[in-house]
Design a protein around this motif. Structure first.
Motif, mmCIF file in Angstrom:
data_model
loop_
_atom_site.group_PDB
_atom_site.id
_atom_site.type_symbol
_atom_site.label_atom_id
_atom_site.label_comp_id
_atom_site.label_asym_id
_atom_site.label_seq_id
_atom_site.Cartn_x
_atom_site.Cartn_y
_atom_site.Cartn_z
ATOM 1 N N LEU A 165 0.758 -1.464 -0.039
ATOM 2 C CA LEU A 165 0.002 -0.042 -0.178
ATOM 3 C C LEU A 165 0.701 1.442 0.177
ATOM 4 O O LEU A 165 1.456 1.021 1.071
ATOM 5 C CB LEU A 165 -0.616 0.167 1.182
ATOM 6 N N ASP A 166 0.306 2.370 -0.834
ATOM 7 C CA ASP A 166 1.092 3.744 -1.138
ATOM 8 C C ASP A 166 1.371 4.270 0.047
ATOM 9 O O ASP A 166 1.512 4.540 1.261
ATOM 10 C CB ASP A 166 0.200 4.320 -2.180
ATOM 11 N N ILE A 167 3.034 5.187 -0.110
ATOM 12 C CA ILE A 167 3.072 5.826 1.012
ATOM 13 C C ILE A 167 3.552 6.567 0.292
ATOM 14 O O ILE A 167 4.342 7.431 -0.383
ATOM 15 C CB ILE A 167 4.873 5.226 1.775
ATOM 16 N N HIS A 168 3.521 8.010 0.523
ATOM 17 C CA HIS A 168 3.397 9.765 -0.308
ATOM 18 C C HIS A 168 3.478 10.414 1.147
ATOM 19 O O HIS A 168 2.796 11.129 1.853
ATOM 20 C CB HIS A 168 2.199 9.800 -0.623
ATOM 21 N N ASP A 169 5.238 10.815 0.936
ATOM 22 C CA ASP A 169 5.569 11.412 2.682
ATOM 23 C C ASP A 169 5.231 11.497 3.573
ATOM 24 O O ASP A 169 5.517 10.043 3.852
ATOM 25 C CB ASP A 169 4.723 13.337 1.830
ATOM 26 N N ASP A 170 4.023 11.938 3.761
ATOM 27 C CA ASP A 170 3.292 11.285 5.466
ATOM 28 C C ASP A 170 2.175 10.853 5.310
ATOM 29 O O ASP A 170 1.130 10.130 6.709
ATOM 30 C CB ASP A 170 3.878 12.756 6.444
ATOM 31 N N ARG A 171 1.752 10.666 3.791
ATOM 32 C CA ARG A 171 0.316 9.441 4.170
ATOM 33 C C ARG A 171 -0.071 8.543 3.575
ATOM 34 O O ARG A 171 1.495 7.868 2.510
ATOM 35 C CB ARG A 171 -0.523 10.531 2.904
ATOM 36 N N PHE A 172 -0.581 7.799 4.470
ATOM 37 C CA PHE A 172 -0.035 5.983 4.458
ATOM 38 C C PHE A 172 -1.729 5.392 4.418
ATOM 39 O O PHE A 172 -2.710 5.936 4.964
ATOM 40 C CB PHE A 172 0.670 5.692 5.893
ATOM 41 N N MET A 173 -1.619 4.777 3.403
ATOM 42 C CA MET A 173 -3.063 4.168 2.447
ATOM 43 C C MET A 173 -3.423 3.064 3.591
ATOM 44 O O MET A 173 -2.128 2.248 4.217
ATOM 45 C CB MET A 173 -2.248 3.416 1.263
ATOM 46 N N THR A 174 -4.338 2.642 3.900
ATOM 47 C CA THR A 174 -5.075 2.200 4.880
ATOM 48 C C THR A 174 -5.984 0.754 4.094
ATOM 49 O O THR A 174 -6.100 1.185 3.465
ATOM 50 C CB THR A 174 -5.677 2.776 5.583
ATOM 51 N N VAL A 175 -6.133 -0.120 4.887
ATOM 52 C CA VAL A 175 -6.391 -1.250 4.842
ATOM 53 C C VAL A 175 -7.663 -1.056 3.744
ATOM 54 O O VAL A 175 -8.725 -0.751 2.820
ATOM 55 C CB VAL A 175 -6.456 -2.822 5.088
#
Length: 249
Positions: A165-175
Protein backbone atom coordinates in the motif's frame (compact mmCIF):
# COMPACT_ATOMS: atom_id res chain seq x y z
CA UNK A 1 32.49 -0.26 1.21
CA UNK A 2 28.71 -0.01 1.06
CA UNK A 3 26.71 -2.25 3.39
CA UNK A 4 22.94 -2.61 3.03
CA UNK A 5 21.35 -3.27 6.42
CA UNK A 6 17.76 -4.29 7.02
CA UNK A 7 16.10 -2.83 10.09
CA UNK A 8 13.21 -5.27 10.38
CA UNK A 9 9.56 -4.43 10.65
CA UNK A 10 8.64 -2.02 13.40
CA UNK A 11 11.09 -0.39 15.82
CA UNK A 12 14.75 0.17 16.69
CA UNK A 13 15.12 -3.20 18.45
CA UNK A 14 14.31 -5.27 15.33
CA UNK A 15 17.83 -4.93 13.91
CA UNK A 16 20.24 -7.86 14.22
CA UNK A 17 23.29 -7.66 16.47
CA UNK A 18 25.45 -8.00 13.36
CA UNK A 19 23.71 -5.03 11.76
CA UNK A 20 23.98 -2.92 14.89
CA UNK A 21 27.71 -3.60 15.22
CA UNK A 22 28.23 -2.64 11.57
CA UNK A 23 26.39 0.65 12.03
CA UNK A 24 28.40 1.58 15.10
CA UNK A 25 31.68 0.98 13.26
CA UNK A 26 30.69 2.81 10.06
CA UNK A 27 31.97 6.18 8.89
CA UNK A 28 28.58 7.32 7.56
CA UNK A 29 25.01 6.12 8.14
CA UNK A 30 22.16 6.74 5.70
CA UNK A 31 18.48 5.87 6.20
CA UNK A 32 16.20 5.34 3.22
CA UNK A 33 12.80 6.87 4.06
CA UNK A 34 10.56 6.36 1.05
CA UNK A 35 9.92 2.67 0.31
CA UNK A 36 8.80 1.92 3.86
CA UNK A 37 9.03 3.24 7.42
CA UNK A 38 9.62 1.91 10.91
CA UNK A 39 6.48 3.25 12.55
CA UNK A 40 7.62 2.35 16.07
CA UNK A 41 10.55 4.76 16.03
CA UNK A 42 11.93 7.93 14.45
CA UNK A 43 15.22 8.80 12.71
CA UNK A 44 16.17 10.82 15.78
CA UNK A 45 15.55 7.86 18.09
CA UNK A 46 17.55 5.60 15.78
CA UNK A 47 20.43 8.04 15.87
CA UNK A 48 20.42 8.01 19.67
CA UNK A 49 20.23 4.22 19.80
CA UNK A 50 23.10 3.79 17.38
CA UNK A 51 25.19 6.59 18.82
CA UNK A 52 25.71 7.82 15.26
CA UNK A 53 24.28 10.59 13.10
CA UNK A 54 21.67 9.20 10.70
CA UNK A 55 21.17 11.00 7.38
CA UNK A 56 17.76 10.57 5.75
CA UNK A 57 17.49 9.77 2.04
CA UNK A 58 14.43 10.11 -0.19
CA UNK A 59 13.55 8.78 -3.64
CA UNK A 60 15.49 11.35 -5.66
CA UNK A 61 18.55 10.94 -3.42
CA UNK A 62 18.71 7.21 -4.15
CA UNK A 63 17.27 6.77 -7.63
CA UNK A 64 18.33 9.99 -9.36
CA UNK A 65 21.27 11.43 -7.43
CA UNK A 66 23.17 8.73 -5.49
CA UNK A 67 26.57 10.16 -6.47
CA UNK A 68 27.38 11.72 -3.09
CA UNK A 69 26.60 8.47 -1.24
CA UNK A 70 28.60 6.38 -3.71
CA UNK A 71 31.53 8.76 -3.63
CA UNK A 72 31.75 8.35 0.14
CA UNK A 73 31.51 4.56 -0.20
CA UNK A 74 34.54 4.59 -2.51
CA UNK A 75 36.70 5.91 0.33
CA UNK A 76 34.90 5.01 3.58
CA UNK A 77 32.66 2.45 5.25
CA UNK A 78 29.10 3.54 4.50
CA UNK A 79 25.90 1.84 5.62
CA UNK A 80 22.54 2.13 3.90
CA UNK A 81 19.60 1.38 6.20
CA UNK A 82 16.08 0.46 5.19
CA UNK A 83 13.00 -0.98 6.82
CA UNK A 84 12.47 -4.69 6.21
CA UNK A 85 15.04 -6.67 4.24
CA UNK A 86 17.26 -4.65 1.87
CA UNK A 87 16.94 -6.40 -1.47
CA UNK A 88 13.17 -6.89 -1.47
CA UNK A 89 13.00 -3.45 -3.12
CA UNK A 90 14.28 -3.20 -6.70
CA UNK A 91 15.52 0.34 -6.06
CA UNK A 92 18.02 -1.06 -3.55
CA UNK A 93 19.16 -3.75 -5.98
CA UNK A 94 19.74 -1.00 -8.55
CA UNK A 95 21.85 0.98 -6.08
CA UNK A 96 23.96 -2.07 -5.32
CA UNK A 97 24.59 -2.62 -9.03
CA UNK A 98 25.58 1.02 -9.44
CA UNK A 99 28.05 0.62 -6.61
CA UNK A 100 29.50 -2.54 -8.17
CA UNK A 101 29.93 -0.71 -11.50
CA UNK A 102 32.13 1.80 -9.70
CA UNK A 103 34.22 -0.93 -8.11
CA UNK A 104 32.74 -0.43 -4.64
CA UNK A 105 32.62 -3.50 -2.41
CA UNK A 106 29.11 -4.23 -1.10
CA UNK A 107 27.54 -6.47 1.51
CA UNK A 108 24.05 -7.22 2.81
CA UNK A 109 22.91 -7.79 6.39
CA UNK A 110 19.42 -9.23 6.25
CA UNK A 111 16.42 -8.70 8.51
CA UNK A 112 12.75 -9.64 8.76
CA UNK A 113 10.67 -8.74 5.72
CA UNK A 114 6.96 -8.04 5.45
CA UNK A 115 6.84 -10.55 2.59
CA UNK A 116 7.59 -13.36 5.03
CA UNK A 117 5.87 -11.84 8.07
CA UNK A 118 2.48 -11.87 6.34
CA UNK A 119 2.72 -15.64 6.07
CA UNK A 120 3.22 -16.05 9.81
CA UNK A 121 0.48 -13.57 10.70
CA UNK A 122 -2.10 -14.82 8.21
CA UNK A 123 -1.20 -18.50 7.92
CA UNK A 124 -1.19 -18.20 4.13
CA UNK A 125 1.48 -20.55 2.83
CA UNK A 126 4.49 -18.79 1.34
CA UNK A 127 4.84 -21.08 -1.68
CA UNK A 128 1.32 -20.15 -2.79
CA UNK A 129 2.07 -16.46 -3.40
CA UNK A 130 2.30 -15.21 -6.97
CA UNK A 131 3.51 -11.87 -8.27
CA UNK A 132 3.07 -9.00 -5.79
CA UNK A 133 1.86 -5.53 -6.72
CA UNK A 134 1.76 -1.99 -5.36
CA UNK A 135 -1.43 0.00 -5.00
CA UNK A 136 -0.78 3.75 -5.44
CA UNK A 137 -3.02 6.61 -4.46
CA UNK A 138 -5.01 7.81 -7.49
CA UNK A 139 -3.93 11.14 -8.89
CA UNK A 140 -5.87 13.73 -10.84
CA UNK A 141 -6.89 12.19 -14.17
CA UNK A 142 -5.08 8.94 -13.29
CA UNK A 143 -6.63 5.86 -11.73
CA UNK A 144 -4.28 2.85 -11.90
CA UNK A 145 -5.78 -0.55 -12.68
CA UNK A 146 -2.64 -2.68 -13.03
CA UNK A 147 -3.00 -4.07 -9.47
CA UNK A 148 -6.31 -5.70 -10.41
CA UNK A 149 -4.70 -7.30 -13.47
CA UNK A 150 -2.04 -8.87 -11.22
CA UNK A 151 -4.63 -10.05 -8.70
CA UNK A 152 -6.86 -11.62 -11.35
CA UNK A 153 -3.92 -13.38 -13.00
CA UNK A 154 -2.82 -14.80 -9.64
CA UNK A 155 -6.35 -15.92 -8.77
CA UNK A 156 -6.59 -17.73 -12.11
CA UNK A 157 -3.46 -19.66 -11.07
CA UNK A 158 -4.77 -20.27 -7.54
CA UNK A 159 -2.07 -18.00 -6.09
CA UNK A 160 -2.27 -15.38 -3.34
CA UNK A 161 -1.36 -11.73 -4.00
CA UNK A 162 0.57 -9.46 -1.65
CA UNK A 163 -0.51 -5.85 -2.21
CA UNK A 164 1.88 -3.15 -0.99
CA UNK A 165 0.00 0.00 0.00
CA UNK A 166 1.19 3.44 -1.02
CA UNK A 167 3.28 5.76 1.12
CA UNK A 168 3.30 9.39 -0.02
CA UNK A 169 5.26 11.76 2.20
CA UNK A 170 3.44 11.39 5.53
CA UNK A 171 0.28 9.89 4.06
CA UNK A 172 -0.10 6.13 4.45
CA UNK A 173 -2.76 4.14 2.61
CA UNK A 174 -4.98 2.12 4.94
CA UNK A 175 -6.46 -1.31 4.33
CA UNK A 176 -10.04 0.06 4.03
CA UNK A 177 -8.86 2.68 1.52
CA UNK A 178 -7.14 -0.04 -0.49
CA UNK A 179 -10.26 -2.22 -0.48
CA UNK A 180 -12.34 0.74 -1.67
CA UNK A 181 -9.99 1.24 -4.61
CA UNK A 182 -9.91 -2.45 -5.55
CA UNK A 183 -13.68 -2.78 -5.26
CA UNK A 184 -14.07 0.17 -7.61
CA UNK A 185 -11.73 -1.49 -10.12
CA UNK A 186 -13.49 -4.84 -9.75
CA UNK A 187 -16.89 -3.23 -10.22
CA UNK A 188 -15.78 -1.53 -13.42
CA UNK A 189 -14.55 -4.90 -14.73
CA UNK A 190 -17.59 -6.79 -13.41
CA UNK A 191 -15.48 -9.20 -11.39
CA UNK A 192 -15.57 -10.12 -7.70
CA UNK A 193 -12.83 -10.30 -5.11
CA UNK A 194 -14.28 -12.74 -2.58
CA UNK A 195 -11.79 -12.45 0.29
CA UNK A 196 -9.33 -9.93 1.72
CA UNK A 197 -6.79 -10.21 4.51
CA UNK A 198 -5.68 -6.93 6.07
CA UNK A 199 -2.66 -6.63 8.34
CA UNK A 200 -1.57 -3.62 10.38
CA UNK A 201 1.66 -2.94 12.28
CA UNK A 202 3.41 -6.24 11.56
CA UNK A 203 6.32 -6.68 13.95
CA UNK A 204 4.72 -4.68 16.75
CA UNK A 205 3.48 -6.14 20.01
CA UNK A 206 -0.14 -5.85 18.90
CA UNK A 207 -0.55 -6.36 15.15
CA UNK A 208 -4.07 -6.45 13.73
CA UNK A 209 -4.99 -9.24 11.30
CA UNK A 210 -8.49 -9.48 9.85
CA UNK A 211 -9.95 -11.60 7.06
CA UNK A 212 -13.30 -11.17 5.37
CA UNK A 213 -15.21 -9.82 2.42
CA UNK A 214 -15.06 -6.18 1.35
CA UNK A 215 -17.85 -5.08 3.69
CA UNK A 216 -16.25 -6.69 6.74
CA UNK A 217 -12.79 -5.32 6.01
CA UNK A 218 -13.99 -1.79 5.27
CA UNK A 219 -15.78 -1.70 8.62
CA UNK A 220 -12.71 -2.85 10.57
CA UNK A 221 -10.62 -0.31 12.48
CA UNK A 222 -7.06 -1.34 11.69
CA UNK A 223 -5.56 1.53 13.66
CA UNK A 224 -2.32 3.38 12.82
CA UNK A 225 0.01 2.46 9.91
CA UNK A 226 1.72 0.67 8.34
CA UNK A 227 -0.94 -1.50 6.68
CA UNK A 228 -0.63 -4.21 4.03
CA UNK A 229 -3.20 -6.27 2.15
CA UNK A 230 -3.38 -9.83 0.85
CA UNK A 231 -5.85 -11.17 -1.70
CA UNK A 232 -5.99 -14.93 -1.06
CA UNK A 233 -6.79 -17.49 -3.68
CA UNK A 234 -8.82 -20.60 -2.84
CA UNK A 235 -7.71 -21.61 0.65
CA UNK A 236 -6.20 -24.88 1.76
CA UNK A 237 -7.88 -26.39 4.85
CA UNK A 238 -5.03 -25.32 7.15
CA UNK A 239 -5.06 -21.77 5.77
CA UNK A 240 -8.82 -21.61 6.31
CA UNK A 241 -8.52 -22.79 9.89
CA UNK A 242 -5.61 -20.45 10.66
CA UNK A 243 -7.58 -17.43 9.41
CA UNK A 244 -10.57 -18.50 11.45
CA UNK A 245 -8.46 -18.76 14.63
CA UNK A 246 -6.23 -15.71 14.19
CA UNK A 247 -8.02 -13.37 11.76
CA UNK A 248 -11.72 -13.64 12.57
CA UNK A 249 -12.72 -15.28 9.31
Amino acid sequence: MLTFIGLGLYDKTDISEKGLACIRSADSVFLECYTSRLMGTTPGELSGYYGRAVHSLYRDDVEQHPEALLAQAEQKNVVFLCAGDPMVSTTHADLRMRAAARGIRTAIIHAASISSAVCGLSGLQNYRFGKSCSLPFPQKNWFPTTPLDVILQNLSLRLHTLVYLDIHDDRFMTVPEAVDLLERMAGDRQVTIPLYVGIARAGSGEPVVRAGNAKAIRSTDFGPPLHILVIPAELHDMEQEYLEVFAGL
